[in-house]
Write an enzyme that holds these catalytic residues in place. Structure first.
Site, PDB file in Angstrom:
ATOM      1  N   GLY A  19       1.143  -1.372   0.267  1.00  0.00           N
ATOM      2  CA  GLY A  19       0.028  -0.934   0.495  1.00  0.00           C
ATOM      3  C   GLY A  19       0.646   1.468   0.277  1.00  0.00           C
ATOM      4  O   GLY A  19       1.859   1.031   0.417  1.00  0.00           O
ATOM      5  N   GLY A  21       0.877   5.414   1.610  1.00  0.00           N
ATOM      6  CA  GLY A  21       0.503   6.390   2.263  1.00  0.00           C
ATOM      7  C   GLY A  21       0.492   7.696   1.460  1.00  0.00           C
ATOM      8  O   GLY A  21       0.804   7.651   0.689  1.00  0.00           O
ATOM      9  N   PHE A  23       3.336  10.202   2.487  1.00  0.00           N
ATOM     10  CA  PHE A  23       5.341   9.915   1.847  1.00  0.00           C
ATOM     11  C   PHE A  23       5.495   8.727   1.873  1.00  0.00           C
ATOM     12  O   PHE A  23       6.921   8.083   1.967  1.00  0.00           O
ATOM     13  CB  PHE A  23       5.159  10.777   3.237  1.00  0.00           C
ATOM     14  CG  PHE A  23       4.557  12.547   2.382  1.00  0.00           C
ATOM     15  CD1 PHE A  23       5.565  13.633   1.445  1.00  0.00           C
ATOM     16  CD2 PHE A  23       3.900  13.036   3.104  1.00  0.00           C
ATOM     17  CE1 PHE A  23       5.121  14.822   1.558  1.00  0.00           C
ATOM     18  CE2 PHE A  23       3.338  14.114   2.839  1.00  0.00           C
ATOM     19  CZ  PHE A  23       4.064  14.819   2.240  1.00  0.00           C
ATOM     20  N   ALA A  24       4.874   7.714   1.986  1.00  0.00           N
ATOM     21  CA  ALA A  24       5.679   6.070   2.321  1.00  0.00           C
ATOM     22  C   ALA A  24       4.585   5.006   1.304  1.00  0.00           C
ATOM     23  O   ALA A  24       3.620   5.389   0.429  1.00  0.00           O
ATOM     24  CB  ALA A  24       5.319   6.107   3.734  1.00  0.00           C
ATOM     25  N   VAL A  26       4.271   0.846   0.737  1.00  0.00           N
ATOM     26  CA  VAL A  26       4.861  -0.528   1.652  1.00  0.00           C
ATOM     27  C   VAL A  26       5.016  -1.455   1.706  1.00  0.00           C
ATOM     28  O   VAL A  26       3.787  -1.469   0.921  1.00  0.00           O
ATOM     29  CB  VAL A  26       3.795  -0.065   3.859  1.00  0.00           C
ATOM     30  CG1 VAL A  26       3.811  -1.512   4.315  1.00  0.00           C
ATOM     31  CG2 VAL A  26       2.995   1.335   4.013  1.00  0.00           C
ATOM     32  N   LYS A  41       8.179  -0.132   5.786  1.00  0.00           N
ATOM     33  CA  LYS A  41       7.737   1.232   5.566  1.00  0.00           C
ATOM     34  C   LYS A  41       8.300   2.055   5.022  1.00  0.00           C
ATOM     35  O   LYS A  41       8.981   1.702   5.617  1.00  0.00           O
ATOM     36  CB  LYS A  41       6.987   1.688   6.583  1.00  0.00           C
ATOM     37  CG  LYS A  41       5.841   3.314   6.070  1.00  0.00           C
ATOM     38  CD  LYS A  41       4.951   3.453   7.013  1.00  0.00           C
ATOM     39  CE  LYS A  41       3.661   4.224   6.648  1.00  0.00           C
ATOM     40  NZ  LYS A  41       3.203   4.748   8.133  1.00  0.00           N
ATOM     41  N   ASP A 134      -6.223   9.618  14.757  1.00  0.00           N
ATOM     42  CA  ASP A 134      -6.437   9.837  13.605  1.00  0.00           C
ATOM     43  C   ASP A 134      -7.253   8.622  13.145  1.00  0.00           C
ATOM     44  O   ASP A 134      -6.903   7.914  12.315  1.00  0.00           O
ATOM     45  CB  ASP A 134      -5.352   9.944  12.638  1.00  0.00           C
ATOM     46  CG  ASP A 134      -5.790   9.963  11.419  1.00  0.00           C
ATOM     47  OD1 ASP A 134      -7.162  10.793  11.030  1.00  0.00           O
ATOM     48  OD2 ASP A 134      -5.128  10.299  10.479  1.00  0.00           O
TER      49      ASP A 134
HETATM   50  P1  AMP Z   1       0.233   3.819   5.640  1.00  0.00           P
HETATM   51  O1  AMP Z   1       1.047   4.527   5.280  1.00  0.00           O
HETATM   52  O2  AMP Z   1       1.095   3.058   7.598  1.00  0.00           O
HETATM   53  O3  AMP Z   1      -1.473   4.237   6.043  1.00  0.00           O
HETATM   54  O4  AMP Z   1      -0.110   3.045   4.640  1.00  0.00           O
HETATM   55  C1  AMP Z   1       0.079   2.698   3.749  1.00  0.00           C
HETATM   56  C2  AMP Z   1      -1.026   0.482   3.288  1.00  0.00           C
HETATM   57  O5  AMP Z   1      -0.411  -0.122   3.520  1.00  0.00           O
HETATM   58  C3  AMP Z   1      -2.019   0.493   4.066  1.00  0.00           C
HETATM   59  O6  AMP Z   1      -3.202   1.429   4.133  1.00  0.00           O
HETATM   60  C4  AMP Z   1      -2.260  -0.689   4.072  1.00  0.00           C
HETATM   61  O7  AMP Z   1      -2.566  -1.426   3.198  1.00  0.00           O
HETATM   62  C5  AMP Z   1      -0.818  -1.341   3.580  1.00  0.00           C
HETATM   63  N1  AMP Z   1      -0.117  -1.619   5.073  1.00  0.00           N
HETATM   64  C6  AMP Z   1       0.946  -0.073   5.840  1.00  0.00           C
HETATM   65  N2  AMP Z   1       0.822  -1.161   7.023  1.00  0.00           N
HETATM   66  C7  AMP Z   1       1.213  -2.543   6.534  1.00  0.00           C
HETATM   67  C8  AMP Z   1       1.860  -3.771   7.527  1.00  0.00           C
HETATM   68  N3  AMP Z   1       1.928  -4.105   8.527  1.00  0.00           N
HETATM   69  N4  AMP Z   1       0.920  -5.189   7.098  1.00  0.00           N
HETATM   70  C9  AMP Z   1       0.559  -4.794   5.861  1.00  0.00           C
HETATM   71  N5  AMP Z   1       0.010  -4.154   5.145  1.00  0.00           N
HETATM   72  C10 AMP Z   1       0.466  -2.978   5.453  1.00  0.00           C
END
Ligand code: AMP
Length: 427
Positions: A19, A21, A23-24, A26, A41, A134
């Protein structure tokens, strides 16, 4: 560039992109030595530095390290190169709960099980002085067994960042899940605000759609401040009663976590996973009269960063529903709070106004020189991000004509710190 199959930092074999986010990115990855599945991440340092987000990332890291709970996504380690930060996280195989609910509402016992885990995680976080701020479906991940993992503590605030009055002054969170006092008031209690968001989540799990929704953000805020929502007919009476206590617009009378834990509906089957798991059972839902989650294309995506990216001259009046006196004005500023406070003090001194109260992001200015009666002005600084603030200016006493004159004199004097005055489309 991270590529599938490449070995990261001699330790993790990278897999698919899970996924993305703000600025990142994953990625799924596997520890070559132990075989453990993890999520990594990857944050681009440059981008975050430009956006002034480094503090936020540091905060996310420190918060996630602080909390250890089976329902809080665990942070294993943090590594950094010149240009990237790598955060190694517990892998939540089931992904986002959002995607499950987007397919339809959950059955009552599954929704309750998720809610029990969420409340248990928040209980531990709050006891440790950590507030999420959040909470929303997109931040709830699911592990292999359907167990809950709360993630994304990016916006959470530690207790020691509280102002002197013990209240948080940051305007953030996601509109649909945000508590009324976060929108309207001077400061708020992070625990109370999280409880409200938990109520919104419970509603969403059981209904398959948001309790407060409107295509117009301002109208949505109005609904939130009035707690104007309707329960679908399949909501059991105990849930309706519980929601009434959680979605209480008054944070002082809103139910506490410990009281939620004593609630009879909440306690049903506590600690035991519903028989239908590990597969999450999804109930089909037909909602002709309201938009369902999937149709709504992630309405909750507007967060603090989107507010910044909206055009200048942004009319923020709707963010402060209920406080709309005609002589109140607001401006946005790209200066840090300290610079705003210094400028306000300087301008106040030039205008023969005394600062009679200074409390974090709040200043009270008073002046009587050359006037029949004393005029009082309250200046309230709300942080959206560390480098983006909304300043609200209000008359606290004195007559409107004197206040208007002061305001007219003050506006040009503040030009160095003002990005846009509310409603000013010229900026
Ligand atoms: P984030 O930047 O934390 O919002 O992550 C973006 C997306 O990556 C999330 O909405 C999930 O779909 C996926 N993701 C993030 N962390 C995890 C994790 N620990 N395990 C599985 N999917 C993840």
């Amino acid at each position: 560039m991270e590529r599938k199959g490449s070995i990261l930092l001699e330790r993790y074999e990278l897999g698919k992109l899970l996924g993305q986010g703000n600025f990142a990115k994953v990625y799924y990855a596997r520890d070559i030595k132990t075989g453990q599945n993890v999520a990594i991440k990857v944050i681009d340092k440059d981008k975050t530095l430009k956006a002034g987000l480094n503090e936020q990332i540091k905060r996310e890291i420190s918060v996630m390290k602080l909390v250890k709970h089976q329902n809080v996504l665990q942070l294993y380690e943090v590594m950094a190169t010149k240009s990237k930060i790598y955060i190694v996280l517990e892998y939540a195989k089931g992904g986002e709960l959002f995607n499950k609910v987007a397919r339809g509402r959950l059955k009552e016992d599954i929704a309750r099980w998720i809610f029990q885990q969420l409340i248990s995680a928040m209980d531990v976080c709050h006891r440790g002085g950590v507030y999420h701020r959040d909470l929303k479906l997109e931040n709830l991940l699911i592990d292999e067994d359907g167990g809950l993992k709360v993630s994304d503590f990016g916006l959470s605030a530690l207790a020691d960042s509280r102002q002197q009055d013990g209240l948080l002054h940051t305007m953030c969170g996601t509109p649909a899940y945000v508590a009324p006092e976060v929108i309207n008031r001077r400061g708020y209690d992070g625990a109370k605000a999280d409880i409200w968001s938990c109520g919104v989540i419970l509603y969403v799990l059981l209904a398959g759609h948001l309790p407060f929704q409107d295509t117009n953000l301002i109208e949505m805020y109005k609904k939130i401040t009035r707690a104007d929502y309707r329960c679908p007919n399949w909501f059991p009476p105990e849930v309706r009663r519980l929601l009434l206590k959680i979605l209480d617009p008054n944070p002082n009378t809103r139910i506490t976590i410990s009281k939620i834990m004593e609630n009879s509906w909440f306690k049903k089957g506590l600690g035991t996973r519903p028989a239908k798991l590990p597969k999450l059972e999804i109930k089909e839902t037909k909602l002709p009269e309201v938009k369902t989650f999937s149709e709504f294309s992630r309405p909750s995506n507007l967060n603090a960063f989107d507010i910044i990216s909206l055009s200048s001259g942004l009319d923020l009046s709707g963010l402060f529903v209920g406080d709309d006196r005609r002589d109140d004005v607001r401006f946005t500023s790209l200066q840090p709070a300290s610079a705003i406070v210094s400028k306000l003090e300087e301008v106040a001194a030039n205008m023969k106004l005394k600062v009679t109260k200074k409390d974090g992001g709040f200043l009270k200015l008073v002046g009587s020189k050359g006037r029949k009666e004393e005029v009082g002005i309250d200046m309230d600084i709300f942080e959206v991000t560390p480098s983006f603030h909304v300043v609200e200016m209000k008359r606290s006493n004195g007559n409107a004509i004197d206040y208007q004159k002061l305001k007219d004199d003050m506006q040009p004097a503040l030009k160095d710190i003002v990005w846009a005055w509310q409603g000013d489309s010229q900026q």
